[in-house]
Design a protein around this motif. Structure first.
Motif, short mmCIF file in Angstrom:
data_model
loop_
_atom_site.label_atom_id
_atom_site.label_comp_id
_atom_site.label_asym_id
_atom_site.label_seq_id
_atom_site.Cartn_x
_atom_site.Cartn_y
_atom_site.Cartn_z
N CYS A 149 47.79 18.71 -11.66
CA CYS A 149 46.66 17.90 -11.18
C CYS A 149 45.34 18.65 -11.33
N CYS A 150 45.33 19.93 -11.01
CA CYS A 150 44.10 20.72 -11.18
C CYS A 150 43.70 20.80 -12.65
N SER A 151 44.66 21.08 -13.49
CA SER A 151 44.40 21.17 -14.92
C SER A 151 43.97 19.81 -15.48
N GLY A 152 44.62 18.74 -15.03
CA GLY A 152 44.27 17.40 -15.49
C GLY A 152 42.87 16.99 -15.08
N LEU A 153 42.47 17.36 -13.87
CA LEU A 153 41.12 17.04 -13.40
C LEU A 153 40.07 17.77 -14.25
N LEU A 154 40.29 19.04 -14.48
CA LEU A 154 39.35 19.82 -15.28
C LEU A 154 39.30 19.31 -16.72
N THR A 155 40.46 19.06 -17.29
CA THR A 155 40.52 18.57 -18.67
C THR A 155 39.84 17.22 -18.81
N THR A 156 40.11 16.31 -17.91
CA THR A 156 39.52 14.97 -17.97
C THR A 156 38.01 15.04 -17.83
N THR A 157 37.52 15.86 -16.92
CA THR A 157 36.08 15.98 -16.69
C THR A 157 35.36 16.53 -17.92
N ILE A 158 35.98 17.47 -18.60
CA ILE A 158 35.34 18.09 -19.76
C ILE A 158 35.51 17.24 -21.03
N VAL A 159 36.69 16.69 -21.24
CA VAL A 159 37.01 16.04 -22.50
C VAL A 159 36.41 14.64 -22.64
N LEU A 160 36.32 13.87 -21.57
CA LEU A 160 35.86 12.49 -21.69
C LEU A 160 34.47 12.33 -22.31
N PRO A 161 33.45 13.10 -21.91
CA PRO A 161 32.15 12.94 -22.58
C PRO A 161 32.20 13.29 -24.07
N ILE A 162 33.01 14.27 -24.43
CA ILE A 162 33.15 14.64 -25.84
C ILE A 162 33.85 13.52 -26.61
N ASP A 163 34.91 12.99 -26.04
CA ASP A 163 35.63 11.88 -26.67
C ASP A 163 34.76 10.64 -26.78
N PHE A 164 33.95 10.40 -25.77
CA PHE A 164 33.02 9.26 -25.78
C PHE A 164 32.07 9.37 -26.96
N ALA A 165 31.47 10.55 -27.14
CA ALA A 165 30.53 10.76 -28.25
C ALA A 165 31.24 10.63 -29.60
N LYS A 166 32.43 11.18 -29.71
CA LYS A 166 33.20 11.10 -30.96
C LYS A 166 33.48 9.64 -31.33
N THR A 167 33.87 8.86 -30.35
CA THR A 167 34.18 7.45 -30.59
C THR A 167 32.92 6.68 -31.00
N ARG A 168 31.80 6.95 -30.33
CA ARG A 168 30.55 6.27 -30.69
C ARG A 168 30.13 6.63 -32.12
N ILE A 169 30.31 7.90 -32.50
CA ILE A 169 29.95 8.32 -33.87
C ILE A 169 30.86 7.66 -34.89
N GLN A 170 32.15 7.57 -34.58
CA GLN A 170 33.09 6.94 -35.51
C GLN A 170 32.80 5.45 -35.69
N ASN A 171 32.33 4.79 -34.65
CA ASN A 171 32.10 3.35 -34.70
C ASN A 171 30.65 2.97 -34.98
N MET A 172 29.79 3.94 -35.25
CA MET A 172 28.36 3.63 -35.43
C MET A 172 28.12 2.90 -36.75
N SER A 173 27.01 2.19 -36.75
CA SER A 173 26.62 1.48 -37.96
C SER A 173 25.37 2.13 -38.54
N ALA A 174 25.43 2.55 -39.76
CA ALA A 174 24.30 3.06 -40.56
C ALA A 174 23.36 4.01 -39.82
N ASN A 175 23.78 5.23 -39.62
CA ASN A 175 22.94 6.30 -39.05
C ASN A 175 22.31 5.96 -37.71
N GLU A 176 23.09 5.38 -36.85
CA GLU A 176 22.61 5.03 -35.50
C GLU A 176 22.38 6.29 -34.67
N TYR A 177 23.21 7.30 -34.87
CA TYR A 177 23.11 8.56 -34.14
C TYR A 177 23.05 9.72 -35.13
N SER A 178 22.38 10.80 -34.71
CA SER A 178 22.29 11.97 -35.59
C SER A 178 23.29 13.05 -35.19
#
Length: 88
Positions: free
Chosen positions: A12-41
């Motif tokens: 549970c401790c490891s899961g809490l730390l992992t989730t807190t750190i990984v979710l914003p990174i995964d969020f950005a990765k997903t937005r970059i993968q789904n972006m249309s024509a240079n929406e993000y740099s």
């Protein structure tokens, strides 16, 4: 201490730390993968624009299901390693 209880608590401790750190990174990765024509740099641009338009908390959207999945997986793997002696 009971090895099962120790494994649950550490998972549970490891899961809490992992989730807190990984979710914003995964969020950005997903937005970059789904972006249309240079929406993000890049990742910081995704975070900057998202926080400005949607709020800070959106970076952890889906926290509960991700957190529920992570400790369970870690616990099962730890117990399997403990019982089958693969942790040596």
């Amino acid at each position: 201490m009971n090895p099962y209880l120790l494994s649950i608590l550490s998972s549970c401790c490891s899961g809490l730390l992992t989730t807190t750190i990984v979710l914003p990174i995964d969020f950005a990765k997903t937005r970059i993968q789904n972006m249309s024509a240079n929406e993000y740099s890049g990742w910081f641009d995704v975070w900057r624009k998202t926080i400005k338009h949607e709020g800070f908390s959106v970076l952890w959207k889906g926290f509960a299901p991700y957190f529920a999945r992570t400790p369970i997986t870690l616990f099962i793997m730890d117990i399997l390693l403990y019982h089958f002696g693969m942790s040596r």
